[in-house]
Design a protein around this motif. Structure first.
Motif, PDB file in Angstrom:
ATOM      1  N   ILE A  42     -10.583   0.522   1.699  1.00 44.00           N
ATOM      2  CA  ILE A  42      -9.517   0.034   0.822  1.00 44.00           C
ATOM      3  C   ILE A  42      -8.156   0.267   1.475  1.00 44.00           C
ATOM      4  O   ILE A  42      -7.291  -0.614   1.467  1.00 44.00           O
ATOM      5  CB  ILE A  42      -9.602   0.728  -0.557  1.00 44.00           C
ATOM      6  CG1 ILE A  42     -10.894   0.323  -1.273  1.00 44.00           C
ATOM      7  CG2 ILE A  42      -8.407   0.370  -1.414  1.00 44.00           C
ATOM      8  CD1 ILE A  42     -11.181   1.109  -2.525  1.00 44.00           C
ATOM      9  N   SER A  43      -7.967   1.446   2.069  1.00 44.51           N
ATOM     10  CA  SER A  43      -6.687   1.736   2.713  1.00 44.51           C
ATOM     11  C   SER A  43      -6.385   0.730   3.806  1.00 44.51           C
ATOM     12  O   SER A  43      -5.261   0.265   3.958  1.00 44.51           O
ATOM     13  CB  SER A  43      -6.705   3.141   3.316  1.00 44.51           C
ATOM     14  OG  SER A  43      -7.096   4.065   2.349  1.00 44.51           O
ATOM     15  N   LYS A  44      -7.430   0.404   4.555  1.00 44.34           N
ATOM     16  CA  LYS A  44      -7.225  -0.573   5.639  1.00 44.34           C
ATOM     17  C   LYS A  44      -6.804  -1.926   5.067  1.00 44.34           C
ATOM     18  O   LYS A  44      -5.890  -2.566   5.586  1.00 44.34           O
ATOM     19  CB  LYS A  44      -8.536  -0.745   6.428  1.00 44.34           C
ATOM     20  CG  LYS A  44      -8.702   0.247   7.540  1.00 44.34           C
ATOM     21  CD  LYS A  44      -9.887  -0.129   8.426  1.00 44.34           C
ATOM     22  CE  LYS A  44     -11.190   0.197   7.741  1.00 44.34           C
ATOM     23  NZ  LYS A  44     -12.375  -0.080   8.570  1.00 44.34           N
ATOM     24  N   GLU A  45      -7.485  -2.312   3.994  1.00 41.70           N
ATOM     25  CA  GLU A  45      -7.170  -3.623   3.420  1.00 41.70           C
ATOM     26  C   GLU A  45      -5.787  -3.622   2.783  1.00 41.70           C
ATOM     27  O   GLU A  45      -5.072  -4.622   2.840  1.00 41.70           O
ATOM     28  CB  GLU A  45      -8.239  -4.009   2.382  1.00 41.70           C
ATOM     29  CG  GLU A  45      -9.586  -4.242   3.012  1.00 41.70           C
ATOM     30  CD  GLU A  45     -10.459  -5.135   2.153  1.00 41.70           C
ATOM     31  OE1 GLU A  45      -9.960  -6.168   1.678  1.00 41.70           O
ATOM     32  OE2 GLU A  45     -11.624  -4.772   1.944  1.00 41.70           O
ATOM     33  N   LEU A  46      -5.431  -2.486   2.192  1.00 41.39           N
ATOM     34  CA  LEU A  46      -4.104  -2.391   1.582  1.00 41.39           C
ATOM     35  C   LEU A  46      -3.033  -2.532   2.661  1.00 41.39           C
ATOM     36  O   LEU A  46      -2.050  -3.262   2.493  1.00 41.39           O
ATOM     37  CB  LEU A  46      -3.966  -1.046   0.854  1.00 41.39           C
ATOM     38  CG  LEU A  46      -2.640  -0.822   0.123  1.00 41.39           C
ATOM     39  CD1 LEU A  46      -2.466  -1.834  -0.995  1.00 41.39           C
ATOM     40  CD2 LEU A  46      -2.559   0.592  -0.439  1.00 41.39           C
TER      41      LEU A  46
ATOM     42  N   THR B  20       1.466  -5.184   4.952  1.00 41.58           N
ATOM     43  CA  THR B  20       2.244  -5.457   6.167  1.00 41.58           C
ATOM     44  C   THR B  20       2.361  -6.957   6.414  1.00 41.58           C
ATOM     45  O   THR B  20       3.367  -7.424   6.950  1.00 41.58           O
ATOM     46  CB  THR B  20       1.602  -4.805   7.410  1.00 41.58           C
ATOM     47  OG1 THR B  20       0.228  -5.183   7.449  1.00 41.58           O
ATOM     48  CG2 THR B  20       1.714  -3.299   7.359  1.00 41.58           C
ATOM     49  N   ASN B  21       1.357  -7.691   6.023  1.00 38.93           N
ATOM     50  CA  ASN B  21       1.377  -9.118   6.304  1.00 38.93           C
ATOM     51  C   ASN B  21       0.966  -9.878   5.048  1.00 38.93           C
ATOM     52  O   ASN B  21      -0.114 -10.449   4.984  1.00 38.93           O
ATOM     53  CB  ASN B  21       0.415  -9.402   7.465  1.00 38.93           C
ATOM     54  CG  ASN B  21       0.577 -10.812   7.977  1.00 38.93           C
ATOM     55  OD1 ASN B  21       1.539 -11.502   7.634  1.00 38.93           O
ATOM     56  ND2 ASN B  21      -0.381 -11.256   8.778  1.00 38.93           N
ATOM     57  N   PRO B  22       1.839  -9.838   4.008  1.00 39.14           N
ATOM     58  CA  PRO B  22       1.398 -10.380   2.714  1.00 39.14           C
ATOM     59  C   PRO B  22       1.279 -11.897   2.733  1.00 39.14           C
ATOM     60  O   PRO B  22       2.098 -12.575   3.366  1.00 39.14           O
ATOM     61  CB  PRO B  22       2.508  -9.935   1.753  1.00 39.14           C
ATOM     62  CG  PRO B  22       3.695  -9.694   2.608  1.00 39.14           C
ATOM     63  CD  PRO B  22       3.223  -9.389   3.990  1.00 39.14           C
TER      64      PRO B  22
ATOM     65  N   GLU C  13       1.679 -15.654   1.340  1.00 32.75           N
ATOM     66  CA  GLU C  13       2.842 -16.215   0.665  1.00 32.75           C
ATOM     67  C   GLU C  13       2.632 -16.230  -0.847  1.00 32.75           C
ATOM     68  O   GLU C  13       1.579 -16.603  -1.340  1.00 32.75           O
ATOM     69  CB  GLU C  13       3.069 -17.653   1.161  1.00 32.75           C
ATOM     70  CG  GLU C  13       4.486 -18.128   0.968  1.00 32.75           C
ATOM     71  CD  GLU C  13       4.620 -19.604   1.377  1.00 32.75           C
ATOM     72  OE1 GLU C  13       3.952 -20.008   2.333  1.00 32.75           O
ATOM     73  OE2 GLU C  13       5.389 -20.332   0.731  1.00 32.75           O
ATOM     74  N   GLY C  14       3.650 -15.787  -1.557  1.00 33.99           N
ATOM     75  CA  GLY C  14       3.594 -15.837  -3.014  1.00 33.99           C
ATOM     76  C   GLY C  14       2.795 -14.719  -3.647  1.00 33.99           C
ATOM     77  O   GLY C  14       2.516 -14.765  -4.841  1.00 33.99           O
ATOM     78  N   ILE C  15       2.416 -13.727  -2.857  1.00 32.53           N
ATOM     79  CA  ILE C  15       1.642 -12.612  -3.427  1.00 32.53           C
ATOM     80  C   ILE C  15       2.300 -11.295  -3.028  1.00 32.53           C
ATOM     81  O   ILE C  15       2.612 -11.077  -1.851  1.00 32.53           O
ATOM     82  CB  ILE C  15       0.180 -12.630  -2.929  1.00 32.53           C
ATOM     83  CG1 ILE C  15      -0.536 -13.863  -3.480  1.00 32.53           C
ATOM     84  CG2 ILE C  15      -0.554 -11.370  -3.376  1.00 32.53           C
ATOM     85  CD1 ILE C  15      -1.942 -14.042  -2.988  1.00 32.53           C
ATOM     86  N   HIS C  16       2.557 -10.485  -4.008  1.00 26.80           N
ATOM     87  CA  HIS C  16       3.128  -9.174  -3.735  1.00 26.80           C
ATOM     88  C   HIS C  16       2.185  -8.109  -4.289  1.00 26.80           C
ATOM     89  O   HIS C  16       1.741  -8.202  -5.431  1.00 26.80           O
ATOM     90  CB  HIS C  16       4.510  -9.057  -4.380  1.00 26.80           C
ATOM     91  CG  HIS C  16       5.133  -7.717  -4.173  1.00 26.80           C
ATOM     92  ND1 HIS C  16       5.710  -7.342  -2.986  1.00 26.80           N
ATOM     93  CD2 HIS C  16       5.231  -6.654  -5.008  1.00 26.80           C
ATOM     94  CE1 HIS C  16       6.158  -6.098  -3.087  1.00 26.80           C
ATOM     95  NE2 HIS C  16       5.876  -5.658  -4.305  1.00 26.80           N
ATOM     96  N   VAL C  17       1.905  -7.111  -3.453  1.00 27.45           N
ATOM     97  CA  VAL C  17       0.931  -6.087  -3.836  1.00 27.45           C
ATOM     98  C   VAL C  17       1.592  -4.715  -3.862  1.00 27.45           C
ATOM     99  O   VAL C  17       2.365  -4.380  -2.966  1.00 27.45           O
ATOM    100  CB  VAL C  17      -0.244  -6.064  -2.830  1.00 27.45           C
ATOM    101  CG1 VAL C  17      -1.174  -4.910  -3.148  1.00 27.45           C
ATOM    102  CG2 VAL C  17      -1.014  -7.363  -2.868  1.00 27.45           C
ATOM    103  N   SER C  18       1.314  -3.950  -4.879  1.00 25.07           N
ATOM    104  CA  SER C  18       1.741  -2.551  -4.896  1.00 25.07           C
ATOM    105  C   SER C  18       0.674  -1.729  -5.608  1.00 25.07           C
ATOM    106  O   SER C  18      -0.160  -2.284  -6.336  1.00 25.07           O
ATOM    107  CB  SER C  18       3.076  -2.420  -5.619  1.00 25.07           C
ATOM    108  OG  SER C  18       2.927  -2.878  -6.956  1.00 25.07           O
TER     109      SER C  18
END
Lengths: 153, 587
Positions: A8-12, A17-19, A21-26
């Motif tokens: 999961i950490s790797k995928e996060l 780092t390279n989101p 377009e149009g998607i923001h993750v936190s």
């Protein structure tokens, strides 16, 4: 660290780092990599354009062997999302029997985005929305835009 | 459409065949059926938990129950019909769709006596009963694996590590670490998987191998415990299992020509990988097992014997060995380690052939345990306490001379008798050749594992003293008492080899002779000298010998007796009779 958390950490890291377009993750809580807040822009060319949709992505403890769960926290008028406070989404990639560990969270997110552009009325959970989408597209688009304005600011 | 009626058979008689939504249909959706393939992906895997429902017995019971009971008012609540046929059907399908097997217990269970399997099937149909009863004689132990859809993968994976441990070669474990790491390249180039997907899983495999290699020289037991602990941690266990799936999937991709003909349903290589190998919790099929063995076990010379417990004809389980072979079909590593897997329709467990010496104490304990001891013998009319409380296990390692002291249990009165070891090899028991003893004694089949043939033979013989009307004699507390006190009044040296004959104490002798009025005890007081016995033992291999005492023949320890749990009717064999008579004449 359990192997699920490593993955999961790797995928996060990949998504932040390279989101796409149009998607923001936190993270909902910085100490817990299992719950993600997603903010998704309504894709251009869809009746959802202009809206910002909040989603909650929950990764089970046995991820990647079990699929993540994803729910719309913002109400959305869509054939494949329940029009209620749960915002449960029906998407093939997340069905337990179809899920494969080789699927990534990133592909789940882009599939969700794609679902906003192209609903799948034959696999609907919100049947009245699906009926309108199939039989009266203009009416459907109008309602979807109205709900987007109303809820997804 | 179909209204529930108080009259049980009304709907069937007036509408002809039962409506689609009628009750018996429900039974088909019942989880109990291992072979039930209504929706393979829904039934993640049949469960073989020790509960009786999980066996086929459970299935037949439910069929039976619902078929004979069409009155909806008598059905359990979940079977009640709404009266709306269509919605009823939907409700049933819903039930079937949402069915989650009740998975209990560890992913990889404790090793236990394979008698437990026979117990599980004790009420199943005769084929299962016969096969499971014969199973413990070949495979002493088994290890249940949770039926979560990964059982075959997990069973083979666990056995891989366990066999490496059993071989006790630290260098080999380290070689395996290297082999697993080198297979990563195979996963990417041939399998087409990306590093990020499998690196964490491979790490679980290799770190387990490394930890086992480190622990093994100092404490094999700690290594075995670690193995079980890791395999019961879902995170680790599932990672290793998925690593195995990826290996098998890559192996298929890399040797398409070999396996193409075995791919089911015209799926094609990619379809098969996608539908059968790579989904989590998708149970392993025969091709998957073959692939896994080929990539994981064959290269290091491990063979796999798959034992099929199914409803095919026969009294013994069928088995099939998969091993590395040269171009002539001869095994390349004969005598190499063998992993035994028990296959029941869509489920795998691990079997073991090892028969570690069970200490006398443990045997006694085992036989005292009513669960193991008389489970199959509940039909007997004996007083329960007379046998359950008797520490029969202590008899299991009696030496020869004790036997000889019992009237009627000496060698039959022919000087040329051919020895003890073959006494039980009468034609009826040829089918149980692997261990004739445990088929005879329902008391403690496990006990026979501890001893050598010469001393094992004595166990059932010794426990046979009941006089002709066997079952009634056992009800008599009078008889139970001398047996129970017997060990206290005799010395019972524990020998696995033949000890020099010893005179038994007189008290014992009289006790038994007095209380057990055996018809044969009066006349045959003959007992051969040790020299004669040794000579007889040397000729033990010469041929089958009938057990001649009438005491034994008439007791339920004889498999030809209707009270024997392994009852097999005696068949008249003209050749056999002739042999006996000719031998008598020649002597």
């Amino acid at each position: 660290m359990a192997s699920s958390q490593k993955r999961i950490s790797k995928e996060l890291a990949e998504v932040t780092t390279n989101p796409p377009e149009g998607i923001h993750v936190s993270l909902v809580d910085e100490s817990n990599v299992h719950n993600w807040n997603i903010v998704m822009d309504g894709p251009e060319g869809s009746p959802y354009a202009g809206g910002k949709f909040k989603l909650l992505l929950v990764l089970p403890n046995d991820y990647p062997f079990k699929p993540p769960k994803i729910n719309f926290k913002t109400r959305i008028w869509h054939p494949n999302v329940t029009f209620d406070e749960h915002g449960s989404m029906c998407i093939g990639i997340l069905k337990p029997e179809a899920w494969k560990p080789s699927s990534k969270i990133l592909s789940v997110l882009t599939a969700t985005q794609q679902l906003l552009v192209e609903p799948v009325p034959d696999d609907a959970v919100e049947t009245s929305a699906a009926e309108k989408f199939k039989n009266n597209r203009a009416q459907f688009n109008k309602e979807a835009q109205e709900y987007t304005k109303k809820y997804a600011k | 459409m179909f209204q529930p009626q108080p009259t049980p058979f009304y709907p069937f008689s007036s509408y002809g065949p039962p409506p689609v939504s009628s009750v018996p249909q429900l039974a088909q959706f019942h989880p109990a059926g291992p072979g039930d393939s209504v929706a393979p992906t829904m039934f993640a895997d049949p469960i073989f938990t020790p509960t009786p429902v999980a066996s086929d017995a459970g299935l037949s019971f439910h069929f039976h129950n619902t078929n004979n009971n069409t009155n909806p008012n008598n059905l359990p609540p979940r079977y009640k019909m709404s009266g709306q046929g269509v919605s009823d059907l939907e409700a049933q399908e819903e039930l079937a769709r949402n069915f989650q097997p009740d998975l209990q217990g560890p992913l990889v269970g404790e090793k236990k006596s394979s008698l437990a399997i026979a117990e599980e099937y004790a009420k199943a149909d005769p084929i299962y009963v016969a096969k499971t009863t014969a199973l413990p004689q070949k495979y002493s132990h088994y290890r249940p694996i949770l039926g979560d859809g990964n059982c075959g993968w997990r069973a083979a994976g666990f056995s891989y590590f366990e066999t490496l441990l059993r071989l006790g070669n630290q260098a080999q474990l380290e070689e395996e670490v290297a082999r697993m790491i080198s297979l990563n390249n195979f996963l990417t180039t041939v399998g087409g998987f990306e590093d990020w997907l499998f690196e964490d899983m491979v790490e679980e495999t290799t770190s387990l191998l490394k930890d086992l290699a480190e622990l093994m020289p100092t404490s094999p037991q700690a290594a075995a415990d670690l193995l079980r602990q890791r395999f019961n941690d879902p995170n680790v266990s599932n990672a290793i299992v998925y690593h195995l799936r990826l290996l098998a999937s890559s192996w298929l991709k890399g040797s398409v020509a070999t396996y193409q003909g075995f791919i089911p349903d015209n799926l094609g290589v990619d379809g098969y990988r996608k539908n059968w190998l790579e989904p989590v919790d998708q149970e392993i099929d025969h091709l998957g097992m073959t692939l896994l063995i080929d990539v994981l076990l064959k290269p290091i010379g491990f063979s796999v014997e798959i034992v099929y417990l199914d409803r095919s004809e026969g009294t013994q389980v069928n088995s099939h060995i998969i091993q590395a072979q040269d171009s002539n079909g001869a095994p390349t590593n004969p005598g190499g380690p063998v992993i035994h897997l028990l296959y029941r329709p869509s489920h795998y467990d691990i079997l073991y052939k090892d028969r570690p010496p069970i200490p006398l104490q443990a045997v006694a304990e085992m036989t005292r345990n009513p669960n193991i001891q008389v489970h199959r013998a509940t039909n007997f009319t004996q007083h329960p306490s007379s046998i359950q409380s008797t520490p029969m296990g202590q008899f299991s390692q009696l030496d020869l001379n004790t036997l000889l002291s019992i009237p009627g249990f000496g060698l039959p009165s022919q000087p040329s008798h051919q020895g003890y070891a073959s006494q039980y090899q009468s034609p009826i028991e040829q089918g149980y050749a692997a261990s004739p003893i445990s088929s005879i004694s329902p008391i403690s089949p496990g006990a026979s594992s501890a001893t050598t043939p010469s001393s094992t033979v004595l166990q059932p013989a010794f426990s046979a003293p009941p006089p002709p009307p066997a079952s009634s004699s056992l009800t008599s507390p009078k008889l139970a008492t001398p047996i129970a006190t017997f060990p206290q009044s005799t010395t019972l040296p524990v020998h696995s080899h033949l000890p020099p004959p010893q005179r038994p104490t007189l008290t014992t002798h009289q006790l038994l002779a007095g209380d057990v009025p055996s018809p044969s005890s009066a006349g045959s007081y003959f007992r051969p000298s040790k020299y004669e016995w040794e000579a007889a033992a040397d000729r033990a291999q010469e041929g089958p010998v009938q057990f001649l005492t009438s005491t034994f023949k008439n007791s339920h320890y004889n498999t030809a007796h209707y009270n024997n749990p392994n009852f097999q009717p005696e068949e008249w064999n003209p050749d056999g009779e002739e042999q006996i008579t000719s031998r008598k004449r020649s002597s």
